[in-house]
Scaffold this motif. Structure first.
Motif, PDB file in Angstrom:
ATOM      1  N   GLU A  56      -1.479  -2.212   8.200  1.00 47.24           N
ATOM      2  CA  GLU A  56      -1.766  -0.858   8.698  1.00 47.24           C
ATOM      3  C   GLU A  56      -3.253  -0.537   8.668  1.00 47.24           C
ATOM      4  O   GLU A  56      -3.827  -0.115   9.650  1.00 47.24           O
ATOM      5  CB  GLU A  56      -1.003   0.177   7.863  1.00 47.24           C
ATOM      6  CG  GLU A  56       0.496   0.213   8.108  1.00 47.24           C
ATOM      7  CD  GLU A  56       0.863   0.663   9.529  1.00 47.24           C
ATOM      8  OE1 GLU A  56       0.229   1.617  10.032  1.00 47.24           O
ATOM      9  OE2 GLU A  56       1.761   0.043  10.126  1.00 47.24           O
ATOM     10  N   CYS A  57      -3.870  -0.712   7.494  1.00 45.30           N
ATOM     11  CA  CYS A  57      -5.265  -0.243   7.343  1.00 45.30           C
ATOM     12  C   CYS A  57      -6.269  -1.382   7.199  1.00 45.30           C
ATOM     13  O   CYS A  57      -7.465  -1.154   7.091  1.00 45.30           O
ATOM     14  CB  CYS A  57      -5.371   0.702   6.144  1.00 45.30           C
ATOM     15  SG  CYS A  57      -5.210  -0.151   4.553  1.00 45.30           S
ATOM     16  N   CYS A 102       0.089   3.649   2.933  1.00 48.29           N
ATOM     17  CA  CYS A 102       0.429   3.151   4.266  1.00 48.29           C
ATOM     18  C   CYS A 102       1.940   2.910   4.392  1.00 48.29           C
ATOM     19  O   CYS A 102       2.419   2.560   5.466  1.00 48.29           O
ATOM     20  CB  CYS A 102      -0.313   1.853   4.561  1.00 48.29           C
ATOM     21  SG  CYS A 102      -2.096   2.013   4.458  1.00 48.29           S
ATOM     22  N   CYS A 106      -3.675  -5.438   4.426  1.00 46.62           N
ATOM     23  CA  CYS A 106      -2.630  -4.517   4.862  1.00 46.62           C
ATOM     24  C   CYS A 106      -2.545  -4.487   6.383  1.00 46.62           C
ATOM     25  O   CYS A 106      -3.554  -4.302   7.054  1.00 46.62           O
ATOM     26  CB  CYS A 106      -2.950  -3.118   4.323  1.00 46.62           C
ATOM     27  SG  CYS A 106      -1.869  -1.839   4.950  1.00 46.62           S
ATOM     28  N   HIS A 145       0.856  -1.189   0.000  1.00 49.51           N
ATOM     29  CA  HIS A 145       0.000   0.000   0.000  1.00 49.51           C
ATOM     30  C   HIS A 145       0.882   1.225   0.000  1.00 49.51           C
ATOM     31  O   HIS A 145       1.615   1.462   0.969  1.00 49.51           O
ATOM     32  CB  HIS A 145      -0.903   0.029   1.243  1.00 49.51           C
ATOM     33  CG  HIS A 145      -2.239  -0.562   1.013  1.00 49.51           C
ATOM     34  ND1 HIS A 145      -3.155  -0.720   2.016  1.00 49.51           N
ATOM     35  CD2 HIS A 145      -2.829  -1.031  -0.119  1.00 49.51           C
ATOM     36  CE1 HIS A 145      -4.258  -1.283   1.510  1.00 49.51           C
ATOM     37  NE2 HIS A 145      -4.064  -1.476   0.224  1.00 49.51           N
TER      38      HIS A 145
HETATM   39 ZN   LIG Z   1      -2.937  -0.063   3.899  1.00 46.03          ZN
END
Ligand SMILES: [Zn+2]
Ligand SMILES: [Zn+2]
Ligand SMILES: [Zn+2]
Length: 403
Positions: free
Chosen positions: A290-291, A272, A288, A269
């Motif tokens: 992160e998200c 991110c 992902c 990503h």
């Molecule tokens: Zn992400």
């Protein structure tokens, strides 16, 4: 096996500067001049459905045996055979089909283009676009092309990229047959795209009988982009000479950038700042960290999903290199787009006649005489002594040299 010095380098997937409103007389000559500096001997016109670009192109070139020859200094020599100072183009364009696959289309001559475009105009707004969207799928495109002229060549473009590559994560075909059905046998070549190389493609048994070609997909007429990937061919004087090499797989090899340099090599990503190797993405279910949204899965990932054998056995020689400004950037720590990088690129071009002849053929000691650090880096490239933080989710890879 190496690419012979007698080869010409062809870049048949480029775009014009004309998708917007820009259009200037004299640009065909400028483009031919840039191609010469890069070391290319044949270019696709790109964007042929775009009326403005087509008008300029037709007024500044002469057709002979299906190739469009850019005028020499004295202007197009209408009706007479092409001379040594003229530069050949193949009529070409890229289209986006309704299944989201991109394809490069090579067209045998101007009359054929006219007939084909009258058909394509029924399925898309083609005249203002550089890369028109067509309201029909890949098979229908191929059927229409073959129904117009059997010499039209359809080449699936950047086949592994996640958006718009036919085998990529977004489009997700698993074979040529899935996309083209009974007409799959009429596809003779596929384009690797920057993030994959012939070896990776040779891991697919279903591409066994196909020619693997490489082109730049340059979106601007600049020395930095044109010919960064290219296909080595025997010298040609006609359109048939071009497609017979593609159809019979008698090309002489390809010029590749390091696949990790490409924008879609690994998964990740961009926003991110997350980049993952396929094995690590699988551990998170391709989400992902992160998200938690689905990752953009890169070329390596799809190749591992679809591969039918582990080791690639390439049939044609290929050279892996990088555009000189990228080499300068990594070797000297200056930006690839800076005036300094361009100045050094020009020094190598004037010393060896073209960028590709410097990158591929110049003796190492002579490279060092032009610029010791950059010369050493070009030599390191030839030996594959390059480390790259691989590209992902439209971020280019970052190059470092290891000596
Ligand atoms: Zn992400
Ligand atoms: Zn494309
Ligand atoms: Zn393109």
């Amino acid at each position: 096996m190496t690419i012979p010095k007698s080869a010409i380098f062809a870049d048949l997937h480029i775009h014009s500067n004309y998708c917007g409103n820009l259009s200037k007389k004299g640009d065909v000559l400028k483009l031919a001049g840039l191609a010469g500096k890069k070391g290319l001997g044949l270019l696709g016109t790109g964007d042929l459905t775009n009326r403005r670009w087509r008008e300029i192109l037709y007024s500044e070139t002469c057709e002979s045996d299906g190739l469009q020859w850019a005028e020499g200094r004295s202007g197009p020599a209408r009706g007479s055979p092409p001379t040594a100072d003229e530069f050949p183009f193949v009529l070409s364009m890229e289209v986006c089909c309704s299944d989201k696959s991109h394809h490069v289309v090579l067209i045998p001559d101007r009359d054929c283009a006219k007939t084909l475009f009258s058909k394509l105009a029924k399925v898309g707004k083609i005249e203002k676009m550089g890369r028109p969207f067509l309201h029909f799928g890949s098979r229908a495109l191929l059927e229409t092309c073959l129904g117009t002229d059997k010499k039209i060549e359809v080449i699936p473009a950047h086949v592994w990229t996640p958006h718009f590559g036919m085998f990529g994560e977004g489009v997700h075909y698993g074979s040529l047959e899935e996309a083209f059905g009974d007409l799959a046998g009429r596809i003779h070549a596929v384009e690797t795209g920057l993030s994959s190389d012939p070896e990776m493609n040779r891991r697919m048994a279903f591409l066994n009988a196909r020619t693997i070609v490489s082109f730049s997909d340059a979106h601007s007429h600049s020395l930095a982009r044109l010919g960064r990937e290219a296909t080595a061919m025997k010298k040609v004087k006609s359109y048939s000479g071009v497609i017979s090499q593609i159809r019979k797989n008698s090309i002489l090899g390809t010029v590749e950038v390091f696949p990790a340099f490409g924008k879609y090599h690994l998964d990740g990503h961009r926003n991110c700042g997350v980049s993952l190797a396929p094995a690590d993405s699988l551990k998170t279910g391709n989400l992902c960290p992160e998200c938690s949204k689905r990752l953009t899965l890169g070329v390596e990932h799809r190749i591992e999903e679809l591969q039918s054998r582990a080791a690639g056995r390439t049939k044609k020689p290929y050279v892996t290199t990088l555009p000189i400004p990228e080499i300068v950037s990594a070797a000297l720590g200056v930006g690839a787009g800076t005036a300094k990088a361009e100045r050094i690129q020009e020094k190598f071009i004037s010393a060896f006649g073209s960028e590709l002849s410097a990158l591929l053929f110049a003796p190492e000691e002579e490279l060092a005489r032009v610029d010791p650090a950059v010369g050493r880096a070009i030599a390191a490239c030839r030996r594959g002594k390059v480390a790259i933080d691989a590209g992902y989710d439209s971020v280019y890879g970052k190059v470092k040299f290891v000596s």
